[in-house]
Write a protein that holds these residues in place. Structure first.
Motif, PDB file in Angstrom:
ATOM      1  N   ASP A 253      -3.999  -3.907   5.750  1.00 51.88           N
ATOM      2  CA  ASP A 253      -3.342  -3.973   7.060  1.00 51.88           C
ATOM      3  C   ASP A 253      -1.815  -3.935   6.939  1.00 51.88           C
ATOM      4  O   ASP A 253      -1.148  -3.131   7.598  1.00 51.88           O
ATOM      5  CB  ASP A 253      -3.776  -5.239   7.805  1.00 51.88           C
ATOM      6  CG  ASP A 253      -3.189  -5.293   9.201  1.00 51.88           C
ATOM      7  OD1 ASP A 253      -3.649  -4.530  10.062  1.00 51.88           O
ATOM      8  OD2 ASP A 253      -2.241  -6.084   9.426  1.00 51.88           O
ATOM      9  N   ILE A 254      -1.250  -4.784   6.088  1.00 53.01           N
ATOM     10  CA  ILE A 254       0.205  -4.843   5.920  1.00 53.01           C
ATOM     11  C   ILE A 254       0.700  -3.737   4.995  1.00 53.01           C
ATOM     12  O   ILE A 254       1.836  -3.264   5.123  1.00 53.01           O
ATOM     13  CB  ILE A 254       0.631  -6.213   5.348  1.00 53.01           C
ATOM     14  CG1 ILE A 254       0.085  -7.360   6.209  1.00 53.01           C
ATOM     15  CG2 ILE A 254       2.148  -6.319   5.212  1.00 53.01           C
ATOM     16  CD1 ILE A 254       0.619  -7.399   7.603  1.00 53.01           C
ATOM     17  N   ASP A 255      -0.148  -3.309   4.083  1.00 51.22           N
ATOM     18  CA  ASP A 255       0.290  -2.418   3.009  1.00 51.22           C
ATOM     19  C   ASP A 255       0.886  -1.111   3.521  1.00 51.22           C
ATOM     20  O   ASP A 255       1.751  -0.525   2.869  1.00 51.22           O
ATOM     21  CB  ASP A 255      -0.880  -2.124   2.072  1.00 51.22           C
ATOM     22  CG  ASP A 255      -0.428  -1.996   0.627  1.00 51.22           C
ATOM     23  OD1 ASP A 255       0.150  -2.973   0.106  1.00 51.22           O
ATOM     24  OD2 ASP A 255      -0.622  -0.925   0.039  1.00 51.22           O
ATOM     25  N   ARG A 256       0.447  -0.668   4.681  1.00 51.02           N
ATOM     26  CA  ARG A 256       0.945   0.598   5.231  1.00 51.02           C
ATOM     27  C   ARG A 256       2.394   0.490   5.704  1.00 51.02           C
ATOM     28  O   ARG A 256       3.004   1.501   6.041  1.00 51.02           O
ATOM     29  CB  ARG A 256       0.050   1.051   6.388  1.00 51.02           C
ATOM     30  CG  ARG A 256      -1.360   1.439   5.964  1.00 51.02           C
ATOM     31  CD  ARG A 256      -2.130   2.076   7.105  1.00 51.02           C
ATOM     32  NE  ARG A 256      -2.417   1.115   8.164  1.00 51.02           N
ATOM     33  CZ  ARG A 256      -3.535   0.383   8.227  1.00 51.02           C
ATOM     34  NH1 ARG A 256      -4.460   0.503   7.289  1.00 51.02           N
ATOM     35  NH2 ARG A 256      -3.730  -0.458   9.224  1.00 51.02           N
ATOM     36  N   ARG A 257       2.933  -0.745   5.732  1.00 52.99           N
ATOM     37  CA  ARG A 257       4.297  -0.967   6.226  1.00 52.99           C
ATOM     38  C   ARG A 257       5.250  -1.452   5.134  1.00 52.99           C
ATOM     39  O   ARG A 257       6.392  -1.780   5.400  1.00 52.99           O
ATOM     40  CB  ARG A 257       4.266  -2.000   7.354  1.00 52.99           C
ATOM     41  CG  ARG A 257       3.501  -1.528   8.583  1.00 52.99           C
ATOM     42  CD  ARG A 257       2.968  -2.692   9.413  1.00 52.99           C
ATOM     43  NE  ARG A 257       3.968  -3.732   9.619  1.00 52.99           N
ATOM     44  CZ  ARG A 257       3.664  -4.989   9.957  1.00 52.99           C
ATOM     45  NH1 ARG A 257       2.393  -5.350  10.104  1.00 52.99           N
ATOM     46  NH2 ARG A 257       4.622  -5.874  10.135  1.00 52.99           N
ATOM     47  N   VAL A 258       4.788  -1.486   3.890  1.00 59.06           N
ATOM     48  CA  VAL A 258       5.569  -2.041   2.785  1.00 59.06           C
ATOM     49  C   VAL A 258       6.398  -0.944   2.106  1.00 59.06           C
ATOM     50  O   VAL A 258       5.878   0.129   1.788  1.00 59.06           O
ATOM     51  CB  VAL A 258       4.634  -2.698   1.741  1.00 59.06           C
ATOM     52  CG1 VAL A 258       5.415  -3.107   0.494  1.00 59.06           C
ATOM     53  CG2 VAL A 258       3.940  -3.900   2.352  1.00 59.06           C
ATOM     54  N   ILE A 259       7.666  -1.238   1.869  1.00 54.70           N
ATOM     55  CA  ILE A 259       8.534  -0.324   1.115  1.00 54.70           C
ATOM     56  C   ILE A 259       8.742  -0.930  -0.261  1.00 54.70           C
ATOM     57  O   ILE A 259       9.551  -1.851  -0.455  1.00 54.70           O
ATOM     58  CB  ILE A 259       9.864  -0.084   1.844  1.00 54.70           C
ATOM     59  CG1 ILE A 259       9.600   0.557   3.210  1.00 54.70           C
ATOM     60  CG2 ILE A 259      10.782   0.806   1.003  1.00 54.70           C
ATOM     61  CD1 ILE A 259      10.838   0.769   4.047  1.00 54.70           C
ATOM     62  N   ALA A 260       7.977  -0.442  -1.202  1.00 53.79           N
ATOM     63  CA  ALA A 260       7.980  -0.988  -2.569  1.00 53.79           C
ATOM     64  C   ALA A 260       7.209  -0.030  -3.456  1.00 53.79           C
ATOM     65  O   ALA A 260       6.502   0.867  -2.983  1.00 53.79           O
ATOM     66  CB  ALA A 260       7.325  -2.369  -2.602  1.00 53.79           C
ATOM     67  N   ILE A 261       7.315  -0.239  -4.755  1.00 55.04           N
ATOM     68  CA  ILE A 261       6.473   0.479  -5.691  1.00 55.04           C
ATOM     69  C   ILE A 261       5.013   0.141  -5.381  1.00 55.04           C
ATOM     70  O   ILE A 261       4.694  -0.986  -5.011  1.00 55.04           O
ATOM     71  CB  ILE A 261       6.862   0.094  -7.136  1.00 55.04           C
ATOM     72  CG1 ILE A 261       6.087   0.934  -8.158  1.00 55.04           C
ATOM     73  CG2 ILE A 261       6.695  -1.391  -7.388  1.00 55.04           C
ATOM     74  CD1 ILE A 261       6.553   0.696  -9.585  1.00 55.04           C
ATOM     75  N   SER A 262       4.117   1.101  -5.496  1.00 54.91           N
ATOM     76  CA  SER A 262       2.711   0.883  -5.139  1.00 54.91           C
ATOM     77  C   SER A 262       1.986   0.072  -6.211  1.00 54.91           C
ATOM     78  O   SER A 262       2.456  -0.061  -7.346  1.00 54.91           O
ATOM     79  CB  SER A 262       1.998   2.228  -4.964  1.00 54.91           C
ATOM     80  OG  SER A 262       1.824   2.860  -6.232  1.00 54.91           O
ATOM     81  N   THR A 263       0.826  -0.458  -5.864  1.00 60.77           N
ATOM     82  CA  THR A 263       0.031  -1.215  -6.849  1.00 60.77           C
ATOM     83  C   THR A 263      -0.420  -0.311  -7.989  1.00 60.77           C
ATOM     84  O   THR A 263      -0.461  -0.736  -9.145  1.00 60.77           O
ATOM     85  CB  THR A 263      -1.193  -1.867  -6.192  1.00 60.77           C
ATOM     86  OG1 THR A 263      -1.955  -0.870  -5.500  1.00 60.77           O
ATOM     87  CG2 THR A 263      -0.774  -2.947  -5.210  1.00 60.77           C
ATOM     88  N   GLU A 264      -0.754   0.935  -7.673  1.00 59.42           N
ATOM     89  CA  GLU A 264      -1.189   1.847  -8.734  1.00 59.42           C
ATOM     90  C   GLU A 264      -0.052   2.143  -9.706  1.00 59.42           C
ATOM     91  O   GLU A 264      -0.258   2.227 -10.921  1.00 59.42           O
ATOM     92  CB  GLU A 264      -1.718   3.156  -8.126  1.00 59.42           C
ATOM     93  CG  GLU A 264      -3.041   2.996  -7.391  1.00 59.42           C
ATOM     94  CD  GLU A 264      -4.100   2.312  -8.257  1.00 59.42           C
ATOM     95  OE1 GLU A 264      -4.318   2.766  -9.404  1.00 59.42           O
ATOM     96  OE2 GLU A 264      -4.695   1.328  -7.802  1.00 59.42           O
ATOM     97  N   ASP A 265       1.162   2.289  -9.180  1.00 64.90           N
ATOM     98  CA  ASP A 265       2.316   2.503 -10.062  1.00 64.90           C
ATOM     99  C   ASP A 265       2.652   1.247 -10.847  1.00 64.90           C
ATOM    100  O   ASP A 265       3.078   1.321 -12.003  1.00 64.90           O
ATOM    101  CB  ASP A 265       3.520   2.981  -9.256  1.00 64.90           C
ATOM    102  CG  ASP A 265       3.376   4.431  -8.804  1.00 64.90           C
ATOM    103  OD1 ASP A 265       2.782   5.222  -9.555  1.00 64.90           O
ATOM    104  OD2 ASP A 265       3.838   4.762  -7.697  1.00 64.90           O
TER     105      ASP A 265
END
Length: 313
Positions: A253-265
């Motif tokens: 839900d929140i992840d679509r609004r986060v400006i950061a390196i992704s969990t996969e990266d």
């Protein structure tokens, strides 16, 4: 004779003499040169740490570190002994130990990704000014305003400590909508910093928990409706504003609004170091461990034992 850290001598001796790990593999695991591994083994003998067996000064803690490395697939667990029940003293010990770990780990021209928070600010404050290593310190999540605990302040302090340059991600950590995020990350400067973040070889992250006292809610980045949405997804914690449940599954839900390196990266970075302590973080740390993001955990003995107990079927 060089004055080596006693805990590091014991860890190397244990791997070599008890676990039959070759010196070359020990060097890779602990990010040391092979000659230094040899010198550490020699120093361990000279300090009378090795006879027929390794003389552990704190057996339970060493066994606990091994249990974490085995159970959660960590490269290293560094667990600080609790000398008393004082939370503030434990916090200071854990963050000072994390600073000491970084001083050992960071090498010439390393790239270090840095998140934010009270714990990481305490870590970088404990590092002090070291030998200049020409590092590149990169902000891997957007900021929480001008707070001293915000990532842009911590990344500057990290670069100052090791000697090098800092690279700031000039964006908020969480925005109001996915559309705003998409517009921001199209900016060339933002893209350049995020590309740098993906290429770091060490990342230092905190592990957040879910309550109204967390920095996200105190700063207004997340509202009551966001807290309710996270509860619906059974979120227990976050790394770089990527929230997860106790099984380490990402909450979207929140992840679509986060400006950061992704969990996969994050998972592709060679050494992601998580630092956290306290009973309120036990579920958060367990979820972080199960997410597969962390390579190293630095915490205290009491918190570690609670995590082990919680992880039992």
């Amino acid at each position: 004779m060089a004055d080596y850290d006693i805990e590091l001598m014991i860890k190397v001796a244990e791997l070599y003499y008890l676990d039959d790990v070759p010196q070359r593999e020990i060097a890779q695991k602990l990010n040391l040169s092979r000659p230094k591994v040899s010198r550490l083994l020699k120093a361990a003998k000279e300090h009378n740490l090795i006879d027929i067996k390794i003389n552990y000064p704190e057996p339970a803690r060493s066994e606990l570190e091994k249990a974490f490395e085995s159970n959660f697939g960590l490269k290293e667990a560094v667990i600080v002994s609790n000398v008393n029940e004082n939370h503030f003293r434990t916090f200071a010990q854990v963050t000072a130990t994390a600073a000491k770990y970084l001083r050992r780990m960071v090498k010439e021209r390393d790239s270090i990704g840095v998140a934010w928070g009270r714990t990481l600010r305490a870590v970088v404050d404990s590092i002090g000014i070291t030998e200049r290593k020409n590092v590149r310190a990169v902000q891997i999540i957007g900021s929480l305003g001008q707070s001293s605990e915000s990532a842009n302040e911590i990344v500057r302090k990290m670069a100052e400590s090791f000697g090098g340059n800092s690279f700031i991600l000039p964006a908020p950590a969480i925005v109001d909508s996915p559309e705003i995020k998409d517009a921001i990350i199209k900016d060339n400067t933002i893209q350049d910093i995020l590309n740098m973040a993906r290429s770091v070889n060490i990342a230092l992250v905190g592990i957040g928990n879910i309550d109204k006292n967390s920095s996200f809610f105190n700063t207004g980045y997340l509202k009551q409706k966001d807290l309710e949405a996270l509860k619906q997804e059974k979120a227990v914690g976050d790394i770089c504003a990527h929230f997860f449940d106790i099984e380490g599954r990402l909450c979207t839900d929140i992840d679509r609004r986060v400006i950061a390196i992704s969990t996969e990266d994050l998972k592709k970075i060679p050494r992601v170091i998580g630092v956290a302590t306290g009973k309120e973080k036990v579920k958060s740390i367990l979820g972080a461990l199960k997410s597969g993001i962390l390579d190293v955990l630095i915490t205290d003995e009491k918190t570690a034992k609670s995590i082990i107990d919680l992880s039992k079927p």
